[in-house]
Write an enzyme that holds these catalytic residues in place. Sequence first.
Site, PDB file in Angstrom:
ATOM      1  CD  GLU A  46      -2.615   0.718   2.507  1.00  0.00           C
ATOM      2  OE1 GLU A  46      -4.104   2.163   2.459  1.00  0.00           O
ATOM      3  OE2 GLU A  46      -2.940  -0.077   3.168  1.00  0.00           O
ATOM      4  CE  LYS A  79     -10.173   0.692   6.262  1.00  0.00           C
ATOM      5  NZ  LYS A  79      -8.738  -0.967   6.217  1.00  0.00           N
TER       6      LYS A  79
END
Length: 453
Positions: free
Chosen positions: A259, A275
């Site tokens: 990420e 997410k």
Amino acid sequence: MYHKQRQIKKLTTYIPAAETFRALASEQDCVFLDSSLVNDLGRFSIIGACPYLKLVKDGEKFFINEKEETGITFEDYLRNYLRDHVDQNESELPLVSGAVGYFSYDYGRKLQGVPSGEKALVKIPDAVLTFYDVYLIEDCHQKETYLVANGITADASEKIREMEQKIRQRTERKEEQRVPHNIIVTPNFEKEEYKKAVDDMIHYIIEGDIYITNMTQQLTIESDKAPLDVFYDLRKNNPSPFGGYMDYGDFQIVCASPERFLKMKKGHVNTRPIKGTRKRGATLEEDLLMRTELENSEKDKSELLMIVDLERNDLNRVCKPGSVKVTELFTVEEYATVFHLVSDIEGALEEGKNFVDLLEAAFPGGSITGAPKYRAMEIIDELEHGKRNLYTGSIGYLTLDGDCDFNIVIRTALHKDGKYFLGAGGGITAESDLEFEYEETLQKAKAILEALR
């Protein structure tokens, strides 16, 4: 600033940075930002060597090259230093001068003014930034290797020659017979305790305190496997665009993060929150099924949408009005053990602001706090069993011409005093299933636990 004495040399033979790093890993504060997964995000791998300025924020204390500084804060010193030492990068490389380091989650918690009543499972400085004279940079797309020397610690030509000699002396890793390592894993939550904490978070959401939050458990792992060996096994079996290895003497960081938190290039800012997670399938059919399930999950989409809204608000605090836009909303990315649902938000930094302003506006990343950020962080501190420390902080680089690229510290093990510390968590919404949330943490820890074995 350093361009007159700086030298940049493209090596005639392409040598992957990971191959060179084994020969340099034992040098003082040598660090490696590793794009072992070569994709649109993971283009460059960077080794920093020959440090000349080390900034350490440790609790209330601030150290410059190991000497305590009491006349200025860490943030103000860094802000002033970046303003007073602007050095234009006229190459196509991501950096030629600047710093590599980390900011822990607890640094961000203090930055946001959130108090903590929790104990630390392991103690390291809140933030470390080290400015390096020499960089080895691998362009993983073009298969090219560059050496950069700024002439700060010694003559640039001499540093280039010295680095080339070390590269020639590098020891290529021989394929050894793998010896299994026994590990003892101690979580800081029992399963039912964790599910109870998730349930408590859901109640806070239902009562309107927050919309979404993130729940973490931490694992303490006893293993006699060397951190550098863990890193090389991890990058081989779980390649990532934002991995790395950092050795600060009394502790080491082994990272395989998928990420990006913040990237800035010539004032153009972007953040890429994750997410939504599904494990990879054992067969092609099962793999497609899990991917499709994530693509169609309304729960995961709503979770990501709330974080996108938070990140837009954070960037709007320091970006030019009207410049913040969502450029990707629900993209599925593939990794060795999981699928992730991601978005991308972009903006243009306001004139007169720099990396420190961006950090203060957006750190820690909303994807690992929840929204509203302050209240979510209060609840995290109330319900989690221990401070997060480095986990869900950021690792990356900043340059003297104003650019940066930092990850979110997930899929990361911190090694200190013969033990490894590993965080694993996930986003909690009103629709969260307690059993699923617990199992997701185990899935996220899987790659590092395998590397430790």
